[in-house]
Motif scaffolding. Structure first.
Motif, mmCIF file in Angstrom:
data_model
loop_
_atom_site.group_PDB
_atom_site.id
_atom_site.type_symbol
_atom_site.label_atom_id
_atom_site.label_comp_id
_atom_site.label_asym_id
_atom_site.label_seq_id
_atom_site.Cartn_x
_atom_site.Cartn_y
_atom_site.Cartn_z
ATOM 1 N N GLY A 33 0.825 -1.205 0.000
ATOM 2 C CA GLY A 33 0.000 0.000 0.000
ATOM 3 C C GLY A 33 0.856 1.250 0.000
ATOM 4 O O GLY A 33 0.584 2.219 -0.724
ATOM 5 N N GLU A 34 1.913 1.221 0.800
ATOM 6 C CA GLU A 34 2.815 2.387 0.881
ATOM 7 C C GLU A 34 3.528 2.608 -0.440
ATOM 8 O O GLU A 34 3.710 3.738 -0.886
ATOM 9 N N ASP A 37 1.139 4.219 -2.753
ATOM 10 C CA ASP A 37 0.985 5.650 -2.446
ATOM 11 C C ASP A 37 2.100 6.434 -3.126
ATOM 12 O O ASP A 37 1.882 7.496 -3.705
ATOM 13 N N GLU A 38 3.313 5.880 -3.016
ATOM 14 C CA GLU A 38 4.457 6.564 -3.613
ATOM 15 C C GLU A 38 4.334 6.596 -5.138
ATOM 16 O O GLU A 38 4.620 7.606 -5.783
ATOM 17 N N ALA A 40 1.598 6.605 -6.789
ATOM 18 C CA ALA A 40 0.558 7.594 -7.111
ATOM 19 C C ALA A 40 1.166 9.000 -7.134
ATOM 20 O O ALA A 40 0.861 9.811 -8.000
ATOM 21 N N HIS A 41 2.040 9.265 -6.161
ATOM 22 C CA HIS A 41 2.717 10.559 -6.103
ATOM 23 C C HIS A 41 3.601 10.754 -7.344
ATOM 24 O O HIS A 41 3.644 11.834 -7.940
ATOM 25 N N ARG A 53 -6.677 1.672 -8.290
ATOM 26 C CA ARG A 53 -5.494 0.932 -7.843
ATOM 27 C C ARG A 53 -5.825 -0.547 -7.698
ATOM 28 O O ARG A 53 -6.915 -0.881 -7.247
ATOM 29 N N SER A 296 7.314 12.028 8.143
ATOM 30 C CA SER A 296 6.704 10.938 7.383
ATOM 31 C C SER A 296 6.676 9.656 8.206
ATOM 32 O O SER A 296 7.660 9.305 8.851
#
Ligand SMILES: Nc1nc2c(ncn2[C@@H]2O[C@H](COP(=O)(O)OP(=O)(O)OP(=O)(O)O)[C@@H](O)[C@H]2O)c(=O)[nH]1
Ligand SMILES: [Mg+2]
Length: 392
Positions: A33-34, A37-38, A40-41, A53, A296
């Motif tokens: 998941g992390e 997220d990255e 996506a960024h 996703r 973070s």
């Protein structure tokens, strides 16, 4: 000639679907998941809009990288959400990428392709452009094979195989020639840099380099320390080309400080290879400032990724100062205590707590650089430093 698969900068942002596959026993420091997220960024930094996703856990990746059920699910989502591009959070083998494009009837980009696309959009200097171009060409070369296979699939036989293969060969030759030229030009850049370094050594200029995960706040700190105006932005890889400025230290001495490209987990090896000229610069540093976004939740993982890359680049023996930045976003500012991951995994005894936004800890950082350059013994301790910045 076949083109690199890049995200185009047309007015309508491309609609992206992100996919990650977890392989047991292989995955890096970031959980699925992390890592998504990255990604996506990264996709947003490339100008895409992330619409959906997908993730799947597999014992090992298959030829199409995903299980067949997931492929069907994905196909439906592509149709339903008008997806233009499917981005995979991994380095796909060219045959996997091809098989996925065939199965999904949609453009497929892998993590390396996406990172290279962001790099291509950011490169400004001749060196940065050469390095990015080299990495993109190296990425493209093994992917050329599939681009003409539709000719072969028109039934094969007389008149179909010839042109396809000939075209692939021509394309490959062109890309290989380009790679050779880029390498020659980069070698010239490298030699020029070596000359500059020798001149600097004669002047005995001390060198400080900012390193760290992308988006940690390196450029923001650089601007604070030198009154420069390097672009600071909440996107990945804002900085690609190094910038060097003079920094004045409390003792009256000065040094030069360089802000450079950030790191990321699963940094493609072709990027590291192509950016050798930029990364080699780090070897000349007297001090590395390892900047971490302390706010973070992934700070420990980010710090470990950077630590590993520095080791791989054989930079472990350069004195390093850990800079825990964005302290304004950490409630209580760690209370002057070093976080456990810093003392544990990194084995660090001291750090400077900073906020590039409020200015907290900037003077402490200047002092730490000064003392490290002057004798290597940093005469402040984390607790005192932490307290002083909380009092600010
Ligand atoms: N709140 C807060 N935000 C910060 C701080 N330092 C940087 N930022 C923000 O974090 C984002 C990234 O900052 P940059 O300085 O561009 O980060 P970088 O490490 O240079 O990133 P790349 O060049 O992309 O590798 C920007 O939106 C900054 O405004 C800080 O101390 N506190
Ligand atoms: Mg930057």
């Amino acid at each position: 000639m076949a083109r690199a698969r890049t995200i185009s900068t047309r007015p309508e942002p491309e609609r992206a679907c992100l996919v990650t596959v977890g392989v047991r026993g292989r995955d890096g420091p970031l959980a699925l998941g992390e890592s998504l997220d990255e990604l996506a960024h990264l996709a947003a930094s490339a100008g895409a809009v992330v619409v959906s996703r997908f993730s799947q856990m597999l014992p090992k990746p298959s030829r199409t990288y995903l299980g067949s059920g997931k492929i069907d699910e994905l196909k439906e989502a592509i149709k339903r959400d008008s997806i233009d591009v499917v981005i995979f959070d991994d380095e796909l083998h060219p045959t996997q990428q091809r098989a996925l494009e065939d199965a999904l009837h949609t453009k497929v980009i892998d993590r390396s392709g996406l990172i290279l696309d962001v790099f291509a959009a950011r490169a400004r200097t001749r060196e940065g452009k050469l390095q990015t171009d080299l990495a993109q060409s190296e990425h493209l070369l093994p992917r050329l094979a599939g681009q003409w296979s539709h000719l072969e699939r028109l039934g094969g036989g007389i008149g179909t195989r010839g042109p396809g293969e000939a075209q692939i060969e021509t394309d490959r030759r062109l890309v290989r020639t380009k790679i050779a030229r880029l390498k020659r030009e980069l070698e010239q850049v490298r030699q020029q840099r070596a000359r500059q370094r020798r001149n600097r050594a004669r002047g005995e200029t001390r060198i400080v380099d900012l390193v760290g995960y992308t988006n940690a706040g390196k450029s923001a700190l650089f601007n604070r320390l030198t009154a420069a105006t390097v672009l600071v932005k909440n996107q990945l890889f804002s900085t690609l080309d190094p910038t060097t400025r003079r920094i004045h230290l409390p003792s009256g001495d000065s040094a030069v400080i360089t802000d450079t490209v950030g790191f990321i987990h699963k940094l493609p090896t072709i990027v590291v290879a192509a950016f050798r000229a930029t990364l080699e610069e780090l070897r000349e540093a007297d001090i590395l400032l390892h900047v971490v976004d302390a706010s973070s939740p992934l700070a420990p993982q980010h710090a470990m990724v950077v630590d590993k890359i520095l080791r791989d680049l054989e930079l472990s023996d350069i004195p390093r100062i850990l800079v825990l930045n964005k302290i304004d976003l950490v409630p209580g500012g760690f209370d002057g205590q070093l976080p456990e991951w810093a003392t544990g995994s990194l084995g660090v005894q001291k750090a400077v707590f900073t906020s590039a936004v409020t200015g907290t800890g900037i003077e402490a950082l200047r002092l730490a650089i000064d003392e490290e350059l002057r004798g290597g013994v940093v005469a402040f301790d984390a607790a005192a430093n932490g307290r002083s910045q909380i009092d600010h």
